[in-house]
Design a protein around this motif. Structure first.
Motif, PDB file in Angstrom:
ATOM      1  N   GLU A 176       0.831  -1.204   0.000  1.00 53.42           N
ATOM      2  CA  GLU A 176       0.000   0.000   0.000  1.00 53.42           C
ATOM      3  C   GLU A 176       0.871   1.263   0.000  1.00 53.42           C
ATOM      4  OE1 GLU A 176      -2.975  -0.140   3.076  1.00 53.42           O
ATOM      5  OE2 GLU A 176      -3.385   1.996   2.754  1.00 53.42           O
ATOM      6  N   THR A 177       1.917   1.250   0.844  1.00 53.63           N
ATOM      7  CA  THR A 177       2.814   2.410   0.904  1.00 53.63           C
ATOM      8  C   THR A 177       3.556   2.554  -0.425  1.00 53.63           C
ATOM      9  OG1 THR A 177       3.096   1.820   3.223  1.00 53.63           O
ATOM     10  CG2 THR A 177       4.526   3.536   2.382  1.00 53.63           C
ATOM     11  N   SER A 178       3.952   1.427  -1.014  1.00 52.02           N
ATOM     12  CA  SER A 178       4.622   1.446  -2.321  1.00 52.02           C
ATOM     13  C   SER A 178       3.743   2.130  -3.361  1.00 52.02           C
ATOM     14  CB  SER A 178       4.888   0.027  -2.833  1.00 52.02           C
ATOM     15  OG  SER A 178       5.791  -0.616  -2.016  1.00 52.02           O
ATOM     16  N   ALA A 179       2.463   1.761  -3.354  1.00 52.88           N
ATOM     17  CA  ALA A 179       1.548   2.331  -4.351  1.00 52.88           C
ATOM     18  C   ALA A 179       1.494   3.848  -4.197  1.00 52.88           C
ATOM     19  CB  ALA A 179       0.160   1.709  -4.209  1.00 52.88           C
ATOM     20  N   GLY A 180       1.530   4.333  -2.945  1.00 51.91           N
ATOM     21  CA  GLY A 180       1.521   5.775  -2.697  1.00 51.91           C
ATOM     22  C   GLY A 180       2.763   6.450  -3.260  1.00 51.91           C
ATOM     23  N   ILE A 181       3.912   5.822  -3.070  1.00 56.71           N
ATOM     24  CA  ILE A 181       5.180   6.398  -3.578  1.00 56.71           C
ATOM     25  C   ILE A 181       5.176   6.398  -5.109  1.00 56.71           C
ATOM     26  CG2 ILE A 181       7.686   5.963  -3.767  1.00 56.71           C
ATOM     27  CD1 ILE A 181       6.917   7.147  -1.081  1.00 56.71           C
ATOM     28  N   LEU A 182       4.706   5.306  -5.697  1.00 53.77           N
ATOM     29  CA  LEU A 182       4.683   5.213  -7.167  1.00 53.77           C
ATOM     30  C   LEU A 182       3.692   6.209  -7.756  1.00 53.77           C
ATOM     31  CD1 LEU A 182       4.959   1.368  -7.235  1.00 53.77           C
ATOM     32  CD2 LEU A 182       6.609   2.945  -8.282  1.00 53.77           C
ATOM     33  N   ALA A 183       2.570   6.408  -7.054  1.00 51.78           N
ATOM     34  CA  ALA A 183       1.592   7.401  -7.507  1.00 51.78           C
ATOM     35  C   ALA A 183       2.225   8.792  -7.473  1.00 51.78           C
ATOM     36  CB  ALA A 183       0.351   7.352  -6.628  1.00 51.78           C
ATOM     37  N   LEU A 184       2.989   9.060  -6.410  1.00 51.15           N
ATOM     38  CA  LEU A 184       3.643  10.370  -6.284  1.00 51.15           C
ATOM     39  C   LEU A 184       4.702  10.547  -7.379  1.00 51.15           C
ATOM     40  CD1 LEU A 184       4.027  12.979  -4.659  1.00 51.15           C
ATOM     41  CD2 LEU A 184       5.622  11.734  -3.174  1.00 51.15           C
ATOM     42  N   LEU A 185       5.500   9.502  -7.614  1.00 52.42           N
ATOM     43  CA  LEU A 185       6.514   9.569  -8.684  1.00 52.42           C
ATOM     44  C   LEU A 185       5.846   9.868 -10.019  1.00 52.42           C
ATOM     45  CD1 LEU A 185       9.011   6.606  -8.123  1.00 52.42           C
ATOM     46  CD2 LEU A 185       9.650   8.943  -8.660  1.00 52.42           C
ATOM     47  N   SER A 186       4.759   9.154 -10.324  1.00 52.49           N
ATOM     48  CA  SER A 186       4.153   9.354 -11.641  1.00 52.49           C
ATOM     49  C   SER A 186       3.435  10.702 -11.718  1.00 52.49           C
ATOM     50  CB  SER A 186       3.262   8.186 -12.056  1.00 52.49           C
ATOM     51  OG  SER A 186       2.219   8.046 -11.207  1.00 52.49           O
ATOM     52  N   GLU A 187       2.988  11.213 -10.567  1.00 52.92           N
ATOM     53  CA  GLU A 187       2.411  12.567 -10.539  1.00 52.92           C
ATOM     54  C   GLU A 187       3.491  13.608 -10.873  1.00 52.92           C
ATOM     55  OE1 GLU A 187       0.002  13.032  -6.938  1.00 52.92           O
ATOM     56  OE2 GLU A 187       0.509  15.167  -7.009  1.00 52.92           O
ATOM     57  N   MET A 188       4.692  13.395 -10.332  1.00 51.46           N
ATOM     58  CA  MET A 188       5.805  14.330 -10.599  1.00 51.46           C
ATOM     59  C   MET A 188       6.175  14.306 -12.088  1.00 51.46           C
ATOM     60  SD  MET A 188       6.349  15.667  -7.710  1.00 51.46           S
ATOM     61  CE  MET A 188       6.090  15.441  -5.974  1.00 51.46           C
ATOM     62  N   VAL A 189       6.066  13.128 -12.688  1.00 48.20           N
ATOM     63  CA  VAL A 189       6.335  13.003 -14.120  1.00 48.20           C
ATOM     64  C   VAL A 189       5.252  13.740 -14.904  1.00 48.20           C
ATOM     65  CG1 VAL A 189       6.551  11.400 -16.066  1.00 48.20           C
ATOM     66  CG2 VAL A 189       7.496  10.773 -13.823  1.00 48.20           C
ATOM     67  N   ALA A 190       3.987  13.451 -14.561  1.00 53.76           N
ATOM     68  CA  ALA A 190       2.868  14.019 -15.332  1.00 53.76           C
ATOM     69  C   ALA A 190       2.755  15.525 -15.135  1.00 53.76           C
ATOM     70  CB  ALA A 190       1.572  13.332 -14.916  1.00 53.76           C
ATOM     71  N   GLU A 191       2.909  15.964 -13.886  1.00 54.26           N
ATOM     72  CA  GLU A 191       2.640  17.375 -13.589  1.00 54.26           C
ATOM     73  C   GLU A 191       3.829  18.274 -13.896  1.00 54.26           C
ATOM     74  OE1 GLU A 191       0.869  19.855  -9.827  1.00 54.26           O
ATOM     75  OE2 GLU A 191       0.566  17.702  -9.980  1.00 54.26           O
ATOM     76  N   PHE A 192       5.042  17.812 -13.551  1.00 51.44           N
ATOM     77  CA  PHE A 192       6.219  18.674 -13.699  1.00 51.44           C
ATOM     78  C   PHE A 192       7.125  18.234 -14.843  1.00 51.44           C
ATOM     79  CE2 PHE A 192       5.317  18.746  -8.986  1.00 51.44           C
ATOM     80  CZ  PHE A 192       4.621  19.944  -9.029  1.00 51.44           C
ATOM     81  N   GLY A 193       6.710  17.215 -15.595  1.00 55.65           N
ATOM     82  CA  GLY A 193       7.525  16.739 -16.718  1.00 55.65           C
ATOM     83  C   GLY A 193       8.866  16.190 -16.265  1.00 55.65           C
ATOM     84  N   GLN A 194       8.895  15.613 -15.064  1.00 55.53           N
ATOM     85  CA  GLN A 194      10.153  15.135 -14.503  1.00 55.53           C
ATOM     86  C   GLN A 194      10.564  13.790 -15.125  1.00 55.53           C
ATOM     87  OE1 GLN A 194      12.505  16.427 -12.141  1.00 55.53           O
ATOM     88  NE2 GLN A 194      13.500  14.761 -13.246  1.00 55.53           N
ATOM     89  N   THR A 195      11.582  13.805 -15.967  1.00 59.31           N
ATOM     90  CA  THR A 195      12.105  12.560 -16.534  1.00 59.31           C
ATOM     91  C   THR A 195      12.599  11.665 -15.395  1.00 59.31           C
ATOM     92  OG1 THR A 195      12.925  13.911 -18.348  1.00 59.31           O
ATOM     93  CG2 THR A 195      13.705  11.619 -18.255  1.00 59.31           C
ATOM     94  N   THR A 196      12.146  10.413 -15.395  1.00 61.49           N
ATOM     95  CA  THR A 196      12.481   9.513 -14.279  1.00 61.49           C
ATOM     96  C   THR A 196      12.846   8.127 -14.808  1.00 61.49           C
ATOM     97  OG1 THR A 196      10.946  10.735 -12.864  1.00 61.49           O
ATOM     98  CG2 THR A 196      11.608   8.551 -12.092  1.00 61.49           C
ATOM     99  N   VAL A 197      13.935   7.594 -14.275  1.00 60.91           N
ATOM    100  CA  VAL A 197      14.374   6.233 -14.613  1.00 60.91           C
ATOM    101  C   VAL A 197      14.383   5.436 -13.319  1.00 60.91           C
ATOM    102  CG1 VAL A 197      16.280   4.812 -15.482  1.00 60.91           C
ATOM    103  CG2 VAL A 197      15.818   7.045 -16.521  1.00 60.91           C
ATOM    104  N   MET A 198      13.649   4.320 -13.312  1.00 57.02           N
ATOM    105  CA  MET A 198      13.505   3.537 -12.077  1.00 57.02           C
ATOM    106  C   MET A 198      13.920   2.085 -12.305  1.00 57.02           C
ATOM    107  SD  MET A 198      10.026   2.881  -9.846  1.00 57.02           S
ATOM    108  CE  MET A 198       9.062   2.140 -11.162  1.00 57.02           C
ATOM    109  N   VAL A 199      14.879   1.633 -11.521  1.00 56.57           N
ATOM    110  CA  VAL A 199      15.241   0.216 -11.536  1.00 56.57           C
ATOM    111  C   VAL A 199      14.341  -0.498 -10.540  1.00 56.57           C
ATOM    112  CG1 VAL A 199      17.031  -1.448 -10.872  1.00 56.57           C
ATOM    113  CG2 VAL A 199      17.652   0.567 -12.203  1.00 56.57           C
TER     114      VAL A 199
END
Ligand SMILES: Nc1ncnc2c1ncn2[C@@H]1O[C@H](COP(=O)(O)OP(=O)(O)OP(=O)(O)O)[C@@H](O)[C@H]1O
Length: 245
Positions: A176-199
């Motif tokens: 559940e906590t993971s899903a929150g972090i991933l949602a936040l990461l993808s929000e940062m990508v969508a909202e701020f155009g933050q290029t992100t690479v995740m292993v």
């Protein structure tokens, strides 16, 4: 130039006396600005080496790495350190917050190291989005794991980096906590155009990204656009099967 990150025929060979390990084998990859990419593959396939070379933590044996217009692979150690401070953000499985500093001071640490003036409005916006704006005065030990990772994510974004590299960012968290972090990461990508690479080892985590790169033996075996957890689990299972045969 549209790519935030570009690797051209990157090889990395580790030598130990007579022994040579080819960790990356002439790998090429382009990560468009504002995109969210995951890197998956079995243990030893070269994911960490790819990330270290891409982020300027290590140098390729041959080939080139560009972050934006900067050729990282040509920089000396001092210039690579400056590049890491100013153009790259990192998020690790273990958060890596400094225990003695408040969350606020942890978040602004990269700015101080880079000698960049802080932008209070930007930091406030990030803290609000991450839902930890009421916790900035605390020390990391006074936060839950998920809250610490949210702080680490804000710290990575504070310098407005060209690329954020996240290494198993949800590896220490429950589902559940993971899903929150991933949602936040993808929000940062969508909202701020933050290029992100995740292993990540987790197909569920990779399913949040725009594209998943599947690695084996230091090379890219496939790129899956719009990945699903089921599709990735199947693709990784097939790769494991090939390796056993
Ligand atoms: N410093 C090093 N010296 C020698 N060999 C190394 C070094 N670092 C990595 N390797 C080798 O390079 C290959 C790729 O390693 P890498 O850590 O990139 O894989 P990985 O996909 O990240 O694995 P994991 O999922 O287990 O973290 C492996 O065979 C590994 O043993």
């Amino acid at each position: 130039m549209n790519a935030a990150l570009r690797l051209d025929r990157v090889s990395k060979v580790y030598r130990d006396g007579e022994e040579a390990t080819v960790a990356l084998d002439g790998l090429s990859l382009e990560v468009p600005r504002g995109s969210f990419l995951s890197v998956m593959g079995p243990s030893g396939s070269g994911k960490s080496t790819l990330m270290h070379c891409a982020a300027g933590l290590d140098t390729p044996t041959s080939g080139t790495v560009h972050i934006g217009d900067t050729e990282v692979s040509r920089l000396n150690e001092t210039k690579r350190t400056l590049l890491r401070r100013g153009k790259v953000g990192f998020v690790f499985q273990s958060y890596n917050l400094v225990p003695a500093l408040t969350v606020q001071d942890n978040i602004t640490l990269p700015l101080r190291l880079a000698g960049t003036p802080s932008d209070p409005a930007w930091l406030r916006l990030l803290a609000e989005r991450a839902g930890i704006d009421h916790l900035l005065h605390r020390r990391p030990a006074q936060l839950s794991g998920g809250q610490q990772q949210r702080a680490a994510l804000i710290r990575a974004l504070a310098v407005r980096p060209e690329v954020v590299f996240a290494d198993e960012p949800t590896g220490a968290l429950d589902m559940e906590t993971s899903a929150g972090i991933l949602a936040l990461l993808s929000e940062m990508v969508a909202e701020f155009g933050q290029t992100t690479v995740m292993v990540t080892h987790d197909p569920v985590a990779a399913a949040w990204t725009h594209r998943a790169v599947l690695m084996a033996d230091g090379a890219i075996r496939g790129i899956v656009p719009g990945p699903t957890a089921e599709g990735l689990a199947g693709a990784l299972g097939a790769e494991r099967g090939r390796r056993v045969l």
